[in-house]
Motif scaffolding. Structure first.
Motif, PDB file in Angstrom:
ATOM      1  N   MET A   1       0.828  -1.206   0.000  1.00 44.37           N
ATOM      2  CA  MET A   1       0.000   0.000   0.000  1.00 44.37           C
ATOM      3  C   MET A   1       0.866   1.260   0.000  1.00 44.37           C
ATOM      4  SD  MET A   1      -1.368   2.610   2.086  1.00 44.37           S
ATOM      5  CE  MET A   1      -1.480   2.062   3.773  1.00 44.37           C
ATOM      6  N   LEU A   2       1.920   1.270   0.812  1.00 42.91           N
ATOM      7  CA  LEU A   2       2.810   2.433   0.861  1.00 42.91           C
ATOM      8  C   LEU A   2       3.535   2.636  -0.470  1.00 42.91           C
ATOM      9  CD1 LEU A   2       4.404   2.033   4.416  1.00 42.91           C
ATOM     10  CD2 LEU A   2       2.761   3.772   3.699  1.00 42.91           C
ATOM     11  N   TRP A   3       4.036   1.551  -1.055  1.00 47.05           N
ATOM     12  CA  TRP A   3       4.771   1.669  -2.300  1.00 47.05           C
ATOM     13  C   TRP A   3       3.867   2.151  -3.432  1.00 47.05           C
ATOM     14  CZ3 TRP A   3       8.723   3.110  -4.475  1.00 47.05           C
ATOM     15  CH2 TRP A   3       9.172   2.660  -5.724  1.00 47.05           C
ATOM     16  N   ASN A   4       2.636   1.662  -3.466  1.00 48.89           N
ATOM     17  CA  ASN A   4       1.682   2.145  -4.474  1.00 48.89           C
ATOM     18  C   ASN A   4       1.400   3.640  -4.288  1.00 48.89           C
ATOM     19  OD1 ASN A   4       1.443  -0.379  -5.684  1.00 48.89           O
ATOM     20  ND2 ASN A   4      -0.293  -0.972  -4.397  1.00 48.89           N
TER      21      ASN A   4
ATOM     22  N   LYS B   1       4.387   5.630  -5.698  1.00 52.93           N
ATOM     23  CA  LYS B   1       4.450   5.630  -7.164  1.00 52.93           C
ATOM     24  C   LYS B   1       3.311   6.398  -7.812  1.00 52.93           C
ATOM     25  CE  LYS B   1       4.347   1.180  -7.617  1.00 52.93           C
ATOM     26  NZ  LYS B   1       4.314  -0.148  -8.289  1.00 52.93           N
ATOM     27  N   ASN B   2       2.269   6.673  -7.072  1.00 59.27           N
ATOM     28  CA  ASN B   2       1.061   7.271  -7.662  1.00 59.27           C
ATOM     29  C   ASN B   2       1.273   8.754  -7.980  1.00 59.27           C
ATOM     30  OD1 ASN B   2      -1.489   7.993  -8.429  1.00 59.27           O
ATOM     31  ND2 ASN B   2      -2.415   7.730  -6.396  1.00 59.27           N
ATOM     32  N   PRO B   3       1.373   9.124  -9.245  1.00 58.48           N
ATOM     33  CA  PRO B   3       1.607  10.537  -9.587  1.00 58.48           C
ATOM     34  C   PRO B   3       0.403  11.422  -9.293  1.00 58.48           C
ATOM     35  CG  PRO B   3       1.202   9.251 -11.575  1.00 58.48           C
ATOM     36  CD  PRO B   3       1.263   8.267 -10.448  1.00 58.48           C
ATOM     37  N   ASN B   4      -0.762  10.813  -9.082  1.00 61.65           N
ATOM     38  CA  ASN B   4      -1.959  11.603  -8.801  1.00 61.65           C
ATOM     39  C   ASN B   4      -2.090  11.970  -7.326  1.00 61.65           C
ATOM     40  OD1 ASN B   4      -2.890  11.494 -11.515  1.00 61.65           O
ATOM     41  ND2 ASN B   4      -3.642   9.411 -11.158  1.00 61.65           N
ATOM     42  N   ALA B   5      -1.302  11.326  -6.461  1.00 66.00           N
ATOM     43  CA  ALA B   5      -1.321  11.663  -5.042  1.00 66.00           C
ATOM     44  C   ALA B   5      -0.520  12.945  -4.822  1.00 66.00           C
ATOM     45  CB  ALA B   5      -0.744  10.519  -4.215  1.00 66.00           C
ATOM     46  N   SER B   6      -0.843  13.659  -3.776  1.00 68.64           N
ATOM     47  CA  SER B   6      -0.118  14.901  -3.491  1.00 68.64           C
ATOM     48  C   SER B   6       1.327  14.591  -3.116  1.00 68.64           C
ATOM     49  CB  SER B   6      -0.799  15.657  -2.346  1.00 68.64           C
ATOM     50  OG  SER B   6      -0.664  14.944  -1.132  1.00 68.64           O
ATOM     51  N   ALA B   7       2.217  15.549  -3.379  1.00 73.41           N
ATOM     52  CA  ALA B   7       3.642  15.352  -3.099  1.00 73.41           C
ATOM     53  C   ALA B   7       3.889  15.117  -1.618  1.00 73.41           C
ATOM     54  CB  ALA B   7       4.439  16.561  -3.594  1.00 73.41           C
TER      55      ALA B   7
END
Length: 578
Positions: free
Chosen positions: A349-352, A355-361
């Motif tokens: 879950m953390l790694w996803n 990697k998720n470019p749609n999540a906030s920085a």
């Protein structure tokens, strides 16, 4: 008393009042408080007159009677028995008398009265939903221990007497929730509203938490909402018990005598003590729910998996976005240590998230902190898992470098926060797990395959933005095993900062990645019994004399440059503070 006062001779406003008259007045007053007329007629008759004739005078007097009179056991039992007989007539028109009945003092009475009160409350709330909010609040308020009842609650565990007093309340709630589905929302609202203030004594909050967790035992449907509420309330405790205050207290005990420290039942910080006891209770609850014996039935396995999925969801919703927390996040550390499926799901879950470019920085940055801190601290992780995530992190970082323009790329911290976070996570893991990652030639070949030198010396210069202890420790490990030579970069970065300071003749703010590693040393003493067996303590074995060769910025604090103190990888003033 004479008509005139003795001192002034002025006429008195009081009439002569003999001793016999005073006694008669007392008797009359006593009879008046007892409301003789409604008592003789009884509740059934008063309600009948109100229903048939529309005359609520006797009902009103009976309400005053049960509120003001000190009823003995026989009278109280009679009132409750009569009330139950006419429960269907007690519509919202009679809300005052119903609330008076619910407010009767019943807890310290005989078993017969306790049962009669419980039966009446259940019947009236089942028959008339209008009384649910008030009736449930009347029950739940008994979950809160008195401020002076600390002897009845030791570390959140009730005495036998306190447990016996609470059982009828839970029995009544169970029956209400079974009979009235709409009561679920009312119960949640009442539990939320009655949760004790965070500065209340430890036994008050812990006693309330005991009852909240007890509710889940017979109504598992509450698991998600209750656990979410509990985590939110514990976060309030956590942010009001900063680790630097607890740490100072712990160090003071250490300096006095180690034996005295080891015998401390909990930390002395009042809110920290409350948090310690509550986390101990929550860990025990989770362990009982999620630990599966080899011969467990399928239902037990499904129940355990459901609780873990709830905790994983709540971590994502509640804990991951929370900043400046210190101990509550160890809930996920504790539960993942129970089964390999759990820690594997948590890391995925953390790694996803990373990697998720749609999540906030900022969320991706925080996820890297959790990922690297968890892998560094969890004893139960196999080496294969450590190397897998190191490889994935390195692969992502190298792809980021490949996709960038060396000459036109904006290399600022803000624009590349996730990249710098990933690099720091890699450096942190290699420095922390050096003893596991350098045991044999095969392990060193793996580290060589990560191309650490390219990461450290790329045009982004990630070592410039890393926390100084991480950069120094990483440089020491890579130099010892001839994986990379970072000392030149560190010295150049240090000179650049010094040049900036002297050039402007004042101290400039250091551009450093604000980071916290959420599984830094656990300072609470009671609940540590669930954390310590699976927790890896950091010991510096690699940096050696090399740490002294790197000149760090002028404003470095004493003890702030190397990871040489017992498990102080990151000092308090460098942890994340948003």
């Amino acid at each position: 008393m004479s008509v005139y006062t003795n001192k002034t001779g002025a006429p008195s406003i009081l009439k002569p009042f003999s001793g016999a008259d005073r006694d008669r007045a007392k008797i009359a007053a006593a009879n008046q408080v007892r409301f003789a007329t409604p008592k003789e007629k009884g509740l059934v008759e008063c309600i009948r007159i109100a229903v048939e004739d529309g005359d609520f005078h006797l009902v009103q007097e009976f309400t005053y009677f049960i509120r003001e009179s000190d009823l003995d056991d026989d009278e109280l039992l009679k009132v409750l028995t009569d009330a139950r007989k006419i429960v269907h007539h007690l519509t919202p028109d009679f809300i005052n008398v119903v609330e008076a009945l619910m407010s009767l003092n019943w807890k310290k009475r005989s078993l017969g009265i306790i049962e009669a009160y419980k039966d009446f409350c259940v019947d009236v709330m089942v028959a008339h939903n209008r009384y649910l909010p008030n009736g449930i609040c009347k029950l739940i308020i008994h979950w809160i221990p008195g401020d002076l009842d600390s002897a009845e609650w030791v570390n959140g565990n009730p005495s036998e007497r306190a447990h016996t007093d609470l059982k009828p309340i839970h029995d009544a709630l169970n029956r209400i929730l079974t009979a009235v589905p709409m009561a679920f929302d009312v119960v949640i609202d009442a539990i939320t509203a009655k949760f004790p203030y965070f500065k209340k004594p430890s036994h008050v909050t812990a006693g309330y938490l005991f009852n909240v967790l007890w509710l889940i035992e017979y109504k598992p449907v509450f698991e998600e909402l209750i656990l979410q509420l509990v985590l939110q309330k514990l976060l309030v405790l956590d942010v009001n018990a900063p680790r630097d205050e607890i740490d100072v207290e712990t160090n003071d005990h250490d300096s006095i005598e180690d034996n005295v420290r080891s015998q401390q039942p909990s930390v002395n910080h009042p809110i920290g003590r409350t948090l310690d006891i509550c986390l101990l209770m929550l860990y025990k609850f989770i362990d009982g729910k999620c630990r599966i014996e080899p011969n467990s039935c399928q239902q037990s396995r499904e129940s355990a998996n459901r609780v873990f999925k709830i905790l994983l969801y709540l971590f994502d919703e509640v804990l991951l976005p929370s900043h400046n927390t210190h101990h509550v996040q160890f809930v996920i550390f504790q539960v993942t240590g129970i089964r390999s499926d759990y820690w594997d799901g948590f890391l995925q879950m953390l790694w996803n998230k990373v990697k998720n470019p749609n999540a906030s920085a900022i969320i991706r940055h925080t996820a890297v902190g959790y990922l690297s801190s968890f892998i560094a601290r969890a004893k139960f992780l196999p080496l294969s898992t450590i190397t897998f995530y190191l490889k994935e992190l390195s692969k992502w970082a190298h792809s980021y470098i490949d996709d960038s323009d060396e000459y036109g790329q904006n290399c600022s911290l803000k624009a590349n926060m996730v990249f710098f976070s990933v690099c720091q996570g890699i450096f942190y893991l290699i420095a922390f797990r050096a003893s596991d990652l350098t045991r044999c030639t095969k392990d060193l070949l793996f580290l060589q395959s990560l191309q650490l030198s390219r990461l450290a010396m790329c045009h982004f210069n990630p070592l410039r933005y890393c926390l100084a202890p991480v950069a120094t420790a990483f440089a020491g490990v890579t130099r010892t095993h001839q994986l990379a030579y970072c000392h030149t970069v560190l010295e150049r970065n240090a000179r650049r900062k010094l040049a900036t300071v002297y050039g402007h003749d004042k101290a400039m703010s250091e551009e450093t990645l604000e980071t916290f590693f959420p599984f830094d040393p656990y300072l609470l003493k009671l609940s540590n019994m669930y954390i310590e067996p699976n927790y890896l303590v950091y010991h510096d074995t690699e940096t050696g004399d090399y740490a002294q060769t790197v000149t760090l910025p002028f404003h470095r604090k004493r003890g702030d440059s190397e990871m040489v103190e017992d498990d102080e990888f990151i000092v308090a003033d460098k942890r994340q503070k948003y």
